[in-house]
Enzyme design. Structure first.
Site, PDB file in Angstrom:
ATOM      1  N   ASP A   1       0.811  -1.224   0.000  1.00 20.49           N
ATOM      2  CA  ASP A   1       0.000   0.000   0.000  1.00 20.49           C
ATOM      3  C   ASP A   1       0.844   1.273   0.000  1.00 20.49           C
ATOM      4  O   ASP A   1       0.297   2.377   0.004  1.00 20.49           O
ATOM      5  CB  ASP A   1      -0.925   0.016   1.223  1.00 20.49           C
ATOM      6  CG  ASP A   1      -2.003  -1.064   1.122  1.00 20.49           C
ATOM      7  OD1 ASP A   1      -2.405  -1.406  -0.012  1.00 20.49           O
ATOM      8  OD2 ASP A   1      -2.435  -1.558   2.172  1.00 20.49           O
TER       9      ASP A   1
ATOM     10  N   ARG B   1      -5.272   6.701  -0.375  1.00 19.79           N
ATOM     11  CA  ARG B   1      -3.802   6.809  -0.365  1.00 19.79           C
ATOM     12  C   ARG B   1      -3.283   7.701  -1.497  1.00 19.79           C
ATOM     13  O   ARG B   1      -2.237   8.327  -1.363  1.00 19.79           O
ATOM     14  CB  ARG B   1      -3.164   5.412  -0.411  1.00 19.79           C
ATOM     15  CG  ARG B   1      -3.557   4.566   0.800  1.00 19.79           C
ATOM     16  CD  ARG B   1      -2.644   3.392   1.030  1.00 19.79           C
ATOM     17  NE  ARG B   1      -3.327   2.351   1.785  1.00 19.79           N
ATOM     18  CZ  ARG B   1      -3.477   2.333   3.112  1.00 19.79           C
ATOM     19  NH1 ARG B   1      -2.969   3.300   3.844  1.00 19.79           N
ATOM     20  NH2 ARG B   1      -4.113   1.342   3.703  1.00 19.79           N
TER      21      ARG B   1
HETATM   22  C1  S3P Z   1      -4.782  -6.131   3.344  1.00 18.69           C
HETATM   23  C2  S3P Z   1      -4.072  -6.741   2.354  1.00 18.69           C
HETATM   24  C3  S3P Z   1      -3.581  -6.039   1.160  1.00 18.69           C
HETATM   25  C4  S3P Z   1      -3.625  -4.536   1.308  1.00 18.69           C
HETATM   26  C5  S3P Z   1      -4.888  -4.063   1.953  1.00 18.69           C
HETATM   27  C6  S3P Z   1      -5.055  -4.681   3.327  1.00 18.69           C
HETATM   28  C7  S3P Z   1      -5.267  -6.932   4.488  1.00 18.69           C
HETATM   29  O1  S3P Z   1      -4.369  -6.431   0.053  1.00 18.69           O
HETATM   30  O2  S3P Z   1      -3.465  -3.917   0.052  1.00 18.69           O
HETATM   31  O3  S3P Z   1      -4.900  -2.657   2.100  1.00 18.69           O
HETATM   32  O4  S3P Z   1      -5.649  -6.369   5.518  1.00 18.69           O
HETATM   33  O5  S3P Z   1      -5.250  -8.175   4.382  1.00 18.69           O
HETATM   34  P1  S3P Z   1      -4.016  -7.788  -0.754  1.00 18.69           P
HETATM   35  O6  S3P Z   1      -4.097  -8.887   0.205  1.00 18.69           O
HETATM   36  O7  S3P Z   1      -5.063  -7.931  -1.818  1.00 18.69           O
HETATM   37  O8  S3P Z   1      -2.646  -7.557  -1.327  1.00 18.69           O
END
Ligand code: S3P
Length: 444
Positions: free
Chosen positions: A328, A401
């Site tokens: 992120d 973001r």
């Molecule tokens: C998250 C996993 C990430 C991240 C999201 C939060 C989580 O996504 O981008 O903001 O809390 O499991 P992805 O698992 O799709 O990469």
């Protein structure tokens, strides 16, 4: 015209600011807050949560878990309690489940519902409705769930389960903690062993927090490129969760202090789980003074206070294998790179195209609109630093973001940087404006 007034109300501009100084506390971690809310709603008994992020994403998850049968209450001291469904299980809701902007919310809750005899329709805002859900629905269907989605696996999704699933052994095609978590949550109420193999380890909050709720979650080999196994059925037991500060939110004041001359800032209470700290490694390699100190434990995680000073940065090539630990943080890293000497290369990050917005294209336009030398790659971004002209208006595409990254860019640009819509910042960082102002940032 009424609509243009509303549009203007949503705009914000950041301008070159004096040194940023002071100490602030990072807001609660979004990933852990979602999980505390969801697991608490599934568990037997009353879960207490301190430090919960009161962002719009988490409030959406709270209202969805209430519609599924849990009782969520905020107490006078700001602590949340969640009376879980326990043995009765999550219930078929009487309303559609509106998950707002929250990808983590919708994907984890679909996994949680899958193990119960439930029919539910999941909806979301424009951004969430454009994001792919098949990455969750494919493995859930393999376990026995019926799901109908819109074209391309988009919301609204109607999910229907008889609650009698087959355990799954699964290797997700993408590195995604959300996919891993959805399958593990479906496995909780499934007889037998559900196993996930992750080619690249992703954030492990589900595994850690499920253990705190009494589940036996095995990882082999321990702590490296993991197979994660969970044998169901498991009855989660209520517990207390102390949510530490979010490194992904701390990233914004950290980069702000690095690029604003004379700055000297401390961000307290930042979670230092190594599956989340890739940005700090990058910034340190770029020559940034980013020094975590006062290490201690909170909510089962190591936390620290991070001391940041204005630094002369230089460009780096970000190792692609670091992506999962900073997935992120690329937009704000691109902002840091805009002020660095030389070129920063961020490649093999195609996953950014399916976040709250296409973050590769959105970041590229954010930078170009403000005179930064940037190049969009097929699956990445190249940024060459120098003085930043600013003066541009950035389209945020309902992406918190992108909105915060653009405002941070403005803090050391020659002319103010404007964003079209600041409202989404409340999804993950509701105190962003107050905390940045307390450090001396001029954001109007
Ligand atoms: C998250 C996993 C990430 C991240 C999201 C939060 C989580 O996504 O981008 O903001 O809390 O499991 P992805 O698992 O799709 O990469």
């Amino acid at each position: 015209m009424l609509s243009s007034n509303t549009d203007t109300d949503r705009q914000r501009s950041a301008q070159r600011s004096g040194p940023l100084t002071g100490t602030i506390r990072a807001p609660g971690d979004k990933s852990m807050s979602h999980r505390a809310m969801i697991f608490g709603a599934m568990a037997e008994g009353v879960t207490t949560v301190t430090g919960l992020l009161e962002g719009a994403d988490i409030l959406s998850t709270a209202s969805v878990m209430s519609a599924l049968g849990a009782t969520v209450t905020k107490t006078a001291d700001g602590t949340y309690t969640i009376k879980g469904c326990g043995a009765a299980g999550l219930q078929t809701p009487e309303i559609d489940l509106d998950c707002g902007n929250a990808g983590t919310g919708v994907r984890l809750i679909m996994g949680a519902c899958a193990g119960y005899p439930i029919t539910a329709t999941f909806t979301g805002d424009a951004s969430l409705s454009s994001r792919p859900m098949n990455r969750i629905l494919d493995p859930l269907r393999e376990m026995g769930v019926n799901a109908t989605a819109q074209e391309g696996g988009r919301l609204p999704v109607m999910l229907s389960s008889d609650g009698d699933l087959t355990p799954l052994t699964y290797t997700p095609p993408v590195a995604s903690a959300q996919v891993k978590s959805a399958v593990l949550l479906a496995g909780l109420n499934t007889t037998g062993t559900t196993a996930i193999t992750e080619p690249i380890p992703t954030r492990d909050h589900t595994e850690n927090m499920l253990r705190a709720f009494g589940a036996k979650v095995e990882m082999t080999p321990k702590n490296v490129g993991n197979t994660i196994k969970l044998t169901g059925p498991v009855n989660l037991k209520a517990t207390t969760v102390n949510v530490p500060g979010d490194p992904s939110s701390a990233a914004f004041p950290i980069v702000a202090a690095l690029i604003t001359p004379g700055s000297d800032v401390i961000i307290e209470n930042v979670m230092m789980n190594p599956t989340r700290t890739g940005l700090f490694d990058c910034l340190t390699e770029m020559g940034g003074h980013v020094r975590p100190d006062n290490f201690r434990k909170s909510g089962g995680e190591v936390i620290a206070d991070i001391h940041v000073k204005y630094s002369k940065l230089h460009g780096i090539t970000v190792p692609p294998e670091r992506a999962a630990s900073m997935i992120d943080e690329y937009p704000v890293l691109a902002v840091a790179a805009s002020f660095a000497t030389g070129t920063t290369v961020m490649d093999d990050i195609g996953e950014l195209r399916v976040k709250e917005s296409d973050r590769i294209t959105a970041t590229y336009h954010l930078l170009k609109a403000n005179g930064v030398n940037a190049e969009e790659l097929e699956n990445g971004l190249k940024v060459t630093g120098g003085p930043v002209a600013g003066g541009g208006t950035v389209t945020t595409h309902h992406d918190h973001r992108i909105a915060m990254s653009a405002l941070i860019l403005g803090l050391n640009a020659d002319a103010p940087v404007t964003i079209d819509d600041a409202s989404m910042i409340a999804t993950s960082f509701p105190d962003f404006f107050d905390l940045m102002a307390s450090l001396g940032a001029e954001i109007n």
